[in-house]
Design a protein around this motif. Structure first.
Motif, PDB file in Angstrom:
ATOM      1  N   ARG A 155      15.846  51.776   2.112  1.00 18.92           N
ATOM      2  CA  ARG A 155      14.627  51.859   2.944  1.00 18.92           C
ATOM      3  C   ARG A 155      14.941  51.508   4.394  1.00 18.92           C
ATOM      4  O   ARG A 155      14.247  51.955   5.293  1.00 18.92           O
ATOM      5  N   ARG A 156      15.932  50.641   4.579  1.00 21.06           N
ATOM      6  CA  ARG A 156      16.307  50.218   5.940  1.00 21.06           C
ATOM      7  C   ARG A 156      17.779  50.525   6.134  1.00 21.06           C
ATOM      8  O   ARG A 156      18.635  50.042   5.366  1.00 21.06           O
ATOM      9  N   VAL A 157      18.068  51.285   7.157  1.00 18.37           N
ATOM     10  CA  VAL A 157      19.436  51.773   7.372  1.00 18.37           C
ATOM     11  C   VAL A 157      19.873  51.455   8.797  1.00 18.37           C
ATOM     12  O   VAL A 157      19.080  51.613   9.739  1.00 18.37           O
ATOM     13  N   ALA A 158      21.103  51.018   8.946  1.00 20.06           N
ATOM     14  CA  ALA A 158      21.694  50.869  10.286  1.00 20.06           C
ATOM     15  C   ALA A 158      22.913  51.783  10.367  1.00 20.06           C
ATOM     16  O   ALA A 158      23.654  51.937   9.393  1.00 20.06           O
ATOM     17  N   ASP A 159      23.093  52.394  11.531  1.00 17.38           N
ATOM     18  CA  ASP A 159      24.250  53.269  11.754  1.00 17.38           C
ATOM     19  C   ASP A 159      24.960  52.728  12.995  1.00 17.38           C
ATOM     20  O   ASP A 159      24.520  52.950  14.124  1.00 17.38           O
ATOM     21  N   ILE A 180      18.175  52.735  12.314  1.00 18.99           N
ATOM     22  CA  ILE A 180      18.510  52.453  13.714  1.00 18.99           C
ATOM     23  C   ILE A 180      19.951  52.891  13.925  1.00 18.99           C
ATOM     24  O   ILE A 180      20.854  52.448  13.196  1.00 18.99           O
ATOM     25  N   ALA A 181      20.154  53.789  14.897  1.00 14.23           N
ATOM     26  CA  ALA A 181      21.510  54.201  15.256  1.00 14.23           C
ATOM     27  C   ALA A 181      21.878  53.479  16.547  1.00 14.23           C
ATOM     28  O   ALA A 181      21.191  53.622  17.565  1.00 14.23           O
ATOM     29  N   GLY A 182      22.934  52.672  16.495  1.00  7.02           N
ATOM     30  CA  GLY A 182      23.373  51.952  17.698  1.00  7.02           C
ATOM     31  C   GLY A 182      24.743  52.444  18.126  1.00  7.02           C
ATOM     32  O   GLY A 182      25.605  52.691  17.278  1.00  7.02           O
ATOM     33  N   ASP A 183      24.922  52.624  19.412  1.00  7.24           N
ATOM     34  CA  ASP A 183      26.251  53.025  19.895  1.00  7.24           C
ATOM     35  C   ASP A 183      26.540  52.269  21.183  1.00  7.24           C
ATOM     36  O   ASP A 183      25.656  52.055  22.014  1.00  7.24           O
ATOM     37  N   ILE A 184      27.784  51.913  21.337  1.00  7.17           N
ATOM     38  CA  ILE A 184      28.222  51.161  22.511  1.00  7.17           C
ATOM     39  C   ILE A 184      28.166  52.034  23.771  1.00  7.17           C
ATOM     40  O   ILE A 184      28.107  51.524  24.887  1.00  7.17           O
ATOM     41  N   ASP A 185      28.144  53.351  23.561  1.00  8.11           N
ATOM     42  CA  ASP A 185      28.220  54.316  24.660  1.00  8.11           C
ATOM     43  C   ASP A 185      26.807  54.842  24.961  1.00  8.11           C
ATOM     44  O   ASP A 185      26.207  55.524  24.122  1.00  8.11           O
ATOM     45  N   PRO A 186      26.262  54.541  26.155  1.00  6.00           N
ATOM     46  CA  PRO A 186      24.894  54.989  26.453  1.00  6.00           C
ATOM     47  C   PRO A 186      24.744  56.507  26.432  1.00  6.00           C
ATOM     48  O   PRO A 186      23.648  57.017  26.157  1.00  6.00           O
ATOM     49  N   ALA A 210      24.194  49.570  21.855  1.00  2.99           N
ATOM     50  CA  ALA A 210      24.529  48.229  21.367  1.00  2.99           C
ATOM     51  C   ALA A 210      25.986  48.186  20.944  1.00  2.99           C
ATOM     52  O   ALA A 210      26.519  49.161  20.427  1.00  2.99           O
ATOM     53  N   ALA A 211      26.624  47.034  21.149  1.00  6.65           N
ATOM     54  CA  ALA A 211      27.957  46.796  20.589  1.00  6.65           C
ATOM     55  C   ALA A 211      27.758  46.126  19.243  1.00  6.65           C
ATOM     56  O   ALA A 211      27.130  45.068  19.169  1.00  6.65           O
ATOM     57  N   GLY A 212      28.263  46.740  18.202  1.00 12.06           N
ATOM     58  CA  GLY A 212      28.057  46.194  16.858  1.00 12.06           C
ATOM     59  C   GLY A 212      26.577  46.047  16.565  1.00 12.06           C
ATOM     60  O   GLY A 212      25.783  46.953  16.824  1.00 12.06           O
ATOM     61  N   PHE A 213      26.193  44.863  16.063  1.00 13.57           N
ATOM     62  CA  PHE A 213      24.792  44.594  15.708  1.00 13.57           C
ATOM     63  C   PHE A 213      24.065  43.877  16.833  1.00 13.57           C
ATOM     64  O   PHE A 213      22.956  43.384  16.641  1.00 13.57           O
ATOM     65  N   ARG A 214      24.704  43.786  18.022  1.00 14.28           N
ATOM     66  CA  ARG A 214      24.130  42.965  19.085  1.00 14.28           C
ATOM     67  C   ARG A 214      23.008  43.700  19.823  1.00 14.28           C
ATOM     68  O   ARG A 214      23.218  44.230  20.915  1.00 14.28           O
ATOM     69  N   HIS A 215      21.840  43.752  19.201  1.00  9.51           N
ATOM     70  CA  HIS A 215      20.659  44.331  19.835  1.00  9.51           C
ATOM     71  C   HIS A 215      19.424  43.753  19.143  1.00  9.51           C
ATOM     72  O   HIS A 215      19.411  43.653  17.906  1.00  9.51           O
ATOM     73  N   PRO A 216      18.380  43.367  19.903  1.00 12.34           N
ATOM     74  CA  PRO A 216      17.198  42.769  19.278  1.00 12.34           C
ATOM     75  C   PRO A 216      16.582  43.648  18.191  1.00 12.34           C
ATOM     76  O   PRO A 216      16.088  43.149  17.180  1.00 12.34           O
ATOM     77  N   ARG A 217      16.600  44.989  18.387  1.00  9.48           N
ATOM     78  CA  ARG A 217      16.004  45.873  17.370  1.00  9.48           C
ATOM     79  C   ARG A 217      16.776  45.790  16.062  1.00  9.48           C
ATOM     80  O   ARG A 217      16.201  45.838  14.982  1.00  9.48           O
ATOM     81  N   LEU A 218      18.101  45.649  16.159  1.00 14.21           N
ATOM     82  CA  LEU A 218      18.920  45.539  14.946  1.00 14.21           C
ATOM     83  C   LEU A 218      18.680  44.184  14.272  1.00 14.21           C
ATOM     84  O   LEU A 218      18.548  44.106  13.053  1.00 14.21           O
ATOM     85  N   HIS A 219      18.559  43.140  15.080  1.00 12.75           N
ATOM     86  CA  HIS A 219      18.294  41.815  14.501  1.00 12.75           C
ATOM     87  C   HIS A 219      16.948  41.817  13.790  1.00 12.75           C
ATOM     88  O   HIS A 219      16.817  41.318  12.667  1.00 12.75           O
ATOM     89  N   GLN A 242      29.108  39.966  11.367  1.00  5.67           N
ATOM     90  CA  GLN A 242      27.773  40.463  11.732  1.00  5.67           C
ATOM     91  C   GLN A 242      27.211  41.339  10.606  1.00  5.67           C
ATOM     92  O   GLN A 242      26.025  41.293  10.291  1.00  5.67           O
ATOM     93  N   MET A 243      28.095  42.155  10.014  1.00  7.76           N
ATOM     94  CA  MET A 243      27.673  43.057   8.928  1.00  7.76           C
ATOM     95  C   MET A 243      27.156  42.226   7.752  1.00  7.76           C
ATOM     96  O   MET A 243      26.095  42.496   7.194  1.00  7.76           O
ATOM     97  N   ALA A 244      27.936  41.197   7.383  1.00 11.19           N
ATOM     98  CA  ALA A 244      27.550  40.373   6.234  1.00 11.19           C
ATOM     99  C   ALA A 244      26.229  39.658   6.509  1.00 11.19           C
ATOM    100  O   ALA A 244      25.397  39.508   5.607  1.00 11.19           O
ATOM    101  N   ALA A 245      26.024  39.246   7.770  1.00 13.67           N
ATOM    102  CA  ALA A 245      24.773  38.553   8.102  1.00 13.67           C
ATOM    103  C   ALA A 245      23.586  39.503   8.047  1.00 13.67           C
ATOM    104  O   ALA A 245      22.443  39.061   7.872  1.00 13.67           O
TER     105      ALA A 245
END
Ligand SMILES: C[S@@+](CC[C@H](N)C(=O)[O-])C[C@H]1O[C@@H](n2cnc3c(N)ncnc32)[C@H](O)[C@@H]1O
Length: 295
Positions: A155-159, A180-186, A210-219, A242-245
Protein backbone atom coordinates in the motif's frame (compact mmCIF):
# COMPACT_ATOMS: atom_id res chain seq x y z
CA UNK A 1 24.20 24.45 -32.65
CA UNK A 2 21.46 22.91 -30.48
CA UNK A 3 20.42 24.84 -27.41
CA UNK A 4 19.34 23.36 -24.08
CA UNK A 5 21.50 20.28 -24.66
CA UNK A 6 24.16 19.43 -22.08
CA UNK A 7 27.76 19.69 -23.22
CA UNK A 8 29.16 16.16 -23.12
CA UNK A 9 32.80 15.16 -23.15
CA UNK A 10 34.37 11.76 -23.56
CA UNK A 11 37.47 11.11 -21.43
CA UNK A 12 39.58 8.12 -22.43
CA UNK A 13 42.65 6.58 -20.86
CA UNK A 14 44.79 3.70 -22.10
CA UNK A 15 45.79 1.74 -19.00
CA UNK A 16 48.54 -0.87 -18.81
CA UNK A 17 47.41 -4.45 -18.27
CA UNK A 18 48.08 -5.02 -14.56
CA UNK A 19 44.68 -4.15 -13.02
CA UNK A 20 41.87 -6.62 -13.66
CA UNK A 21 38.77 -5.34 -15.46
CA UNK A 22 36.86 -5.74 -12.15
CA UNK A 23 39.32 -3.40 -10.41
CA UNK A 24 38.80 -0.76 -13.08
CA UNK A 25 35.00 -1.25 -13.00
CA UNK A 26 35.01 -0.85 -9.19
CA UNK A 27 37.16 2.27 -9.50
CA UNK A 28 34.75 3.72 -12.10
CA UNK A 29 31.79 2.93 -9.81
CA UNK A 30 33.48 4.86 -7.03
CA UNK A 31 33.87 8.09 -9.06
CA UNK A 32 31.77 10.75 -7.40
CA UNK A 33 29.83 12.13 -9.15
CA UNK A 34 29.65 9.11 -11.45
CA UNK A 35 30.17 9.38 -15.21
CA UNK A 36 26.92 9.46 -17.22
CA UNK A 37 28.18 6.38 -19.06
CA UNK A 38 31.40 4.39 -18.93
CA UNK A 39 33.11 1.56 -20.72
CA UNK A 40 36.13 -0.70 -20.32
CA UNK A 41 37.63 -2.56 -23.27
CA UNK A 42 40.61 -4.89 -23.54
CA UNK A 43 42.74 -3.93 -26.58
CA UNK A 44 42.77 -7.65 -27.43
CA UNK A 45 45.94 -7.24 -29.49
CA UNK A 46 48.43 -8.69 -27.02
CA UNK A 47 49.45 -5.20 -25.87
CA UNK A 48 47.93 -5.74 -22.40
CA UNK A 49 46.20 -2.35 -22.58
CA UNK A 50 42.72 -1.44 -21.39
CA UNK A 51 40.76 1.49 -22.76
CA UNK A 52 38.75 3.08 -19.98
CA UNK A 53 36.32 5.78 -21.01
CA UNK A 54 33.63 7.86 -19.42
CA UNK A 55 31.12 10.37 -20.75
CA UNK A 56 30.83 13.44 -18.58
CA UNK A 57 28.80 16.58 -18.38
CA UNK A 58 31.02 18.21 -15.79
CA UNK A 59 34.75 18.83 -15.85
CA UNK A 60 35.45 17.67 -12.24
CA UNK A 61 34.46 14.11 -13.23
CA UNK A 62 37.14 14.17 -15.89
CA UNK A 63 39.64 15.09 -13.23
CA UNK A 64 38.55 12.03 -11.23
CA UNK A 65 39.00 9.79 -14.25
CA UNK A 66 42.40 11.35 -14.89
CA UNK A 67 43.42 10.44 -11.31
CA UNK A 68 42.08 6.92 -11.81
CA UNK A 69 44.10 6.60 -15.01
CA UNK A 70 47.17 7.93 -13.27
CA UNK A 71 46.77 5.48 -10.37
CA UNK A 72 46.68 2.59 -12.80
CA UNK A 73 49.72 3.54 -14.83
CA UNK A 74 48.18 5.26 -17.83
CA UNK A 75 50.56 7.28 -19.97
CA UNK A 76 47.79 8.79 -22.08
CA UNK A 77 44.66 10.61 -21.04
CA UNK A 78 42.47 12.34 -23.58
CA UNK A 79 39.39 14.49 -23.16
CA UNK A 80 37.35 15.31 -26.24
CA UNK A 81 34.20 17.33 -26.54
CA UNK A 82 31.39 15.35 -28.15
CA UNK A 83 29.62 17.10 -30.99
CA UNK A 84 26.44 18.88 -29.80
CA UNK A 85 23.23 17.31 -30.90
CA UNK A 86 19.78 16.77 -29.48
CA UNK A 87 20.60 13.59 -27.58
CA UNK A 88 17.17 13.32 -26.07
CA UNK A 89 15.42 13.40 -29.45
CA UNK A 90 17.92 10.93 -30.88
CA UNK A 91 17.54 8.48 -27.99
CA UNK A 92 13.75 8.73 -28.06
CA UNK A 93 13.63 7.84 -31.73
CA UNK A 94 15.86 4.80 -31.22
CA UNK A 95 14.09 3.32 -28.19
CA UNK A 96 11.92 0.27 -28.66
CA UNK A 97 9.43 -1.13 -26.12
CA UNK A 98 10.89 -3.33 -23.36
CA UNK A 99 9.01 -6.27 -21.87
CA UNK A 100 9.62 -7.48 -18.31
CA UNK A 101 7.13 -10.01 -16.99
CA UNK A 102 3.66 -8.47 -17.22
CA UNK A 103 5.08 -4.97 -17.81
CA UNK A 104 5.99 -3.24 -21.02
CA UNK A 105 7.84 0.07 -20.95
CA UNK A 106 7.47 2.20 -24.06
CA UNK A 107 7.90 5.71 -25.41
CA UNK A 108 4.90 7.74 -26.63
CA UNK A 109 5.99 7.10 -30.24
CA UNK A 110 5.12 3.39 -29.67
CA UNK A 111 1.80 3.96 -27.85
CA UNK A 112 -0.30 2.48 -30.66
CA UNK A 113 1.76 -0.72 -30.77
CA UNK A 114 1.17 -1.87 -27.18
CA UNK A 115 -1.25 -4.81 -26.88
CA UNK A 116 -4.13 -4.90 -24.36
CA UNK A 117 -2.76 -7.83 -22.31
CA UNK A 118 0.18 -5.95 -20.87
CA UNK A 119 0.59 -3.36 -18.15
CA UNK A 120 1.96 -0.43 -20.11
CA UNK A 121 4.26 2.18 -18.59
CA UNK A 122 4.76 5.16 -20.87
CA UNK A 123 8.18 6.66 -20.24
CA UNK A 124 9.78 9.46 -22.20
CA UNK A 125 13.53 9.19 -22.27
CA UNK A 126 14.63 12.59 -21.09
CA UNK A 127 17.68 13.33 -18.97
CA UNK A 128 16.83 10.60 -16.43
CA UNK A 129 17.64 6.91 -16.15
CA UNK A 130 14.84 4.37 -16.37
CA UNK A 131 13.50 3.49 -19.81
CA UNK A 132 13.46 -0.21 -18.95
CA UNK A 133 16.33 -0.98 -21.30
CA UNK A 134 18.92 -1.46 -18.57
CA UNK A 135 19.26 -4.87 -16.92
CA UNK A 136 18.82 -3.31 -13.47
CA UNK A 137 15.43 -1.74 -14.29
CA UNK A 138 14.27 -4.97 -15.93
CA UNK A 139 15.50 -6.87 -12.87
CA UNK A 140 13.35 -4.68 -10.61
CA UNK A 141 10.27 -5.11 -12.81
CA UNK A 142 10.79 -8.90 -12.93
CA UNK A 143 11.22 -8.94 -9.15
CA UNK A 144 7.94 -7.03 -8.81
CA UNK A 145 6.30 -9.55 -11.15
CA UNK A 146 7.51 -12.38 -8.88
CA UNK A 147 6.16 -10.65 -5.76
CA UNK A 148 2.77 -10.34 -7.47
CA UNK A 149 2.76 -14.04 -8.30
CA UNK A 150 3.44 -14.76 -4.62
CA UNK A 151 0.40 -12.69 -3.65
CA UNK A 152 2.36 -9.83 -2.04
CA UNK A 153 0.39 -6.58 -1.71
CA UNK A 154 1.90 -3.15 -0.97
CA UNK A 155 0.00 0.00 0.00
CA UNK A 156 2.96 2.30 0.68
CA UNK A 157 5.89 2.28 -1.70
CA UNK A 158 9.16 4.20 -1.83
CA UNK A 159 11.37 4.34 -4.92
CA UNK A 160 14.83 5.56 -3.92
CA UNK A 161 16.78 6.68 -6.99
CA UNK A 162 13.52 6.82 -8.92
CA UNK A 163 15.00 8.22 -12.19
CA UNK A 164 12.07 8.42 -14.63
CA UNK A 165 9.71 7.13 -11.93
CA UNK A 166 9.17 3.86 -13.80
CA UNK A 167 9.26 1.58 -10.73
CA UNK A 168 6.98 3.75 -8.59
CA UNK A 169 4.51 3.83 -11.48
CA UNK A 170 4.75 0.06 -11.96
CA UNK A 171 3.83 -0.46 -8.30
CA UNK A 172 0.82 1.88 -8.48
CA UNK A 173 -0.32 0.19 -11.70
CA UNK A 174 -0.77 -3.17 -9.91
CA UNK A 175 -1.92 -2.12 -6.42
CA UNK A 176 -4.10 0.67 -5.02
CA UNK A 177 -0.90 2.02 -3.51
CA UNK A 178 0.65 5.42 -2.99
CA UNK A 179 4.30 5.84 -3.88
CA UNK A 180 7.04 8.39 -3.38
CA UNK A 181 9.85 8.49 -5.94
CA UNK A 182 12.93 10.28 -4.61
CA UNK A 183 16.02 11.10 -6.62
CA UNK A 184 19.17 12.97 -5.71
CA UNK A 185 19.11 14.61 -9.16
CA UNK A 186 16.54 17.44 -9.50
CA UNK A 187 16.44 16.93 -13.27
CA UNK A 188 15.24 13.36 -12.68
CA UNK A 189 12.52 14.69 -10.34
CA UNK A 190 11.19 16.96 -13.11
CA UNK A 191 11.27 14.09 -15.63
CA UNK A 192 9.54 11.74 -13.19
CA UNK A 193 6.77 14.30 -12.56
CA UNK A 194 6.18 14.59 -16.32
CA UNK A 195 6.00 10.80 -16.70
CA UNK A 196 3.71 10.41 -13.70
CA UNK A 197 1.34 13.02 -15.16
CA UNK A 198 1.43 11.40 -18.61
CA UNK A 199 0.47 8.06 -17.04
CA UNK A 200 -2.41 9.60 -15.08
CA UNK A 201 -1.07 8.65 -11.63
CA UNK A 202 -0.07 12.08 -10.30
CA UNK A 203 -2.56 11.74 -7.42
CA UNK A 204 -0.79 8.58 -6.20
CA UNK A 205 2.89 9.08 -7.07
CA UNK A 206 4.77 12.04 -5.64
CA UNK A 207 8.26 12.88 -6.83
CA UNK A 208 10.79 14.58 -4.59
CA UNK A 209 14.46 15.48 -4.76
CA UNK A 210 16.17 13.61 -1.95
CA UNK A 211 19.37 11.76 -1.10
CA UNK A 212 18.34 8.35 0.17
CA UNK A 213 15.39 8.69 2.57
CA UNK A 214 16.36 12.22 3.62
CA UNK A 215 13.13 14.07 2.85
CA UNK A 216 10.19 15.03 5.13
CA UNK A 217 7.68 13.39 2.74
CA UNK A 218 9.58 10.10 2.96
CA UNK A 219 9.80 10.32 6.74
CA UNK A 220 6.08 11.08 7.04
CA UNK A 221 5.03 8.24 4.72
CA UNK A 222 7.12 5.48 6.40
CA UNK A 223 6.90 2.61 7.13
CA UNK A 224 6.92 1.31 3.56
CA UNK A 225 5.64 -2.15 2.56
CA UNK A 226 7.91 -2.03 -0.47
CA UNK A 227 11.05 -0.05 -1.23
CA UNK A 228 12.80 -0.06 -4.59
CA UNK A 229 16.37 1.19 -4.67
CA UNK A 230 18.15 0.84 -8.00
CA UNK A 231 21.35 2.71 -7.14
CA UNK A 232 24.89 1.32 -6.98
CA UNK A 233 26.24 -1.19 -4.42
CA UNK A 234 28.16 1.48 -2.45
CA UNK A 235 25.19 3.84 -1.88
CA UNK A 236 22.93 0.83 -1.20
CA UNK A 237 25.20 -0.25 1.64
CA UNK A 238 25.32 3.31 2.98
CA UNK A 239 21.51 3.72 3.10
CA UNK A 240 20.89 0.29 4.75
CA UNK A 241 20.25 1.84 8.21
CA UNK A 242 17.77 4.34 6.72
CA UNK A 243 16.07 1.53 4.78
CA UNK A 244 15.72 -0.62 7.89
CA UNK A 245 14.30 2.33 9.83
CA UNK A 246 11.71 2.87 7.09
CA UNK A 247 10.40 -0.71 7.05
CA UNK A 248 8.73 -3.10 9.47
CA UNK A 249 8.61 -6.91 9.62
CA UNK A 250 6.99 -8.20 6.45
CA UNK A 251 8.29 -5.27 4.38
CA UNK A 252 10.17 -6.01 1.16
CA UNK A 253 13.12 -4.21 -0.43
CA UNK A 254 14.01 -4.65 -4.11
CA UNK A 255 17.65 -3.59 -4.49
CA UNK A 256 19.42 -3.22 -7.82
CA UNK A 257 22.37 -1.54 -9.51
CA UNK A 258 24.49 -4.34 -8.03
CA UNK A 259 27.13 -6.08 -10.13
CA UNK A 260 26.66 -9.81 -9.49
CA UNK A 261 30.04 -10.14 -7.81
CA UNK A 262 29.04 -7.35 -5.38
CA UNK A 263 25.76 -9.03 -4.34
CA UNK A 264 27.22 -11.04 -1.43
CA UNK A 265 28.65 -7.86 0.12
CA UNK A 266 25.30 -6.05 -0.14
CA UNK A 267 23.44 -9.05 1.32
CA UNK A 268 25.89 -9.22 4.24
CA UNK A 269 25.21 -5.56 5.15
CA UNK A 270 21.42 -5.91 4.88
CA UNK A 271 21.44 -9.16 6.93
CA UNK A 272 22.95 -7.08 9.72
CA UNK A 273 19.86 -4.83 9.57
CA UNK A 274 17.31 -7.66 9.75
CA UNK A 275 16.78 -8.56 6.09
CA UNK A 276 16.73 -12.06 4.55
CA UNK A 277 17.07 -12.92 0.86
CA UNK A 278 13.78 -13.87 -0.80
CA UNK A 279 15.04 -13.98 -4.38
CA UNK A 280 17.92 -13.03 -6.66
CA UNK A 281 17.31 -11.94 -10.27
CA UNK A 282 20.55 -12.07 -12.28
CA UNK A 283 20.60 -10.37 -15.72
CA UNK A 284 23.66 -9.54 -17.84
CA UNK A 285 26.15 -9.47 -14.95
CA UNK A 286 23.81 -7.46 -12.67
CA UNK A 287 21.87 -8.94 -9.75
CA UNK A 288 18.62 -7.59 -8.37
CA UNK A 289 17.96 -8.67 -4.78
CA UNK A 290 14.54 -9.15 -3.22
CA UNK A 291 14.94 -8.90 0.54
CA UNK A 292 12.36 -9.38 3.28
CA UNK A 293 12.53 -7.61 6.64
CA UNK A 294 12.29 -10.03 9.63
CA UNK A 295 13.21 -8.04 12.69
C1 LIG B 1 20.14 3.41 -12.11
S1 LIG B 1 19.10 4.82 -11.95
C2 LIG B 1 17.58 4.01 -11.56
C3 LIG B 1 16.37 4.69 -12.19
C4 LIG B 1 15.08 3.89 -12.08
N1 LIG B 1 14.70 3.72 -10.69
C5 LIG B 1 15.23 2.55 -12.76
O1 LIG B 1 15.18 1.53 -12.06
O2 LIG B 1 15.39 2.51 -13.98
C6 LIG B 1 19.67 5.44 -10.42
C7 LIG B 1 19.08 6.77 -10.02
O3 LIG B 1 19.40 6.96 -8.66
C8 LIG B 1 19.77 8.30 -8.42
N2 LIG B 1 20.60 8.24 -7.20
C9 LIG B 1 21.88 7.83 -7.06
N3 LIG B 1 22.26 7.85 -5.78
C10 LIG B 1 21.19 8.26 -5.05
C11 LIG B 1 20.92 8.48 -3.68
N4 LIG B 1 21.86 8.28 -2.75
N5 LIG B 1 19.70 8.91 -3.31
C12 LIG B 1 18.74 9.13 -4.23
N6 LIG B 1 18.92 8.95 -5.56
C13 LIG B 1 20.13 8.51 -5.96
C14 LIG B 1 20.43 8.74 -9.70
O4 LIG B 1 20.34 10.13 -9.85
C15 LIG B 1 19.63 7.97 -10.75
O5 LIG B 1 18.55 8.73 -11.25
Amino acid sequence: MTTGVPVLRRATAAIHGRPAAETLRDALDELDPAPLASDINDHDDGSGLWDVSGIFGEAPDEVALALLADAHGSDSFVVERIEDRDWVAQVRAELTPVEAGRFVVFGSHDRERIGPNRIGLEIEAAQAFGTGHHATTRGCLLALDTLLRRGFVARRVADIGGGTGVLAMAATSVWPAVAIAGDIDPVATVTARENVAANGVASRVSCVTAAGFRHPRLHAAAPFDLVFANILAGPLKRIAPQMAAAQETGGVAILSGILSRQAAGVVAVYRGWGYRVIERVPIDGWTTLVLGMHR
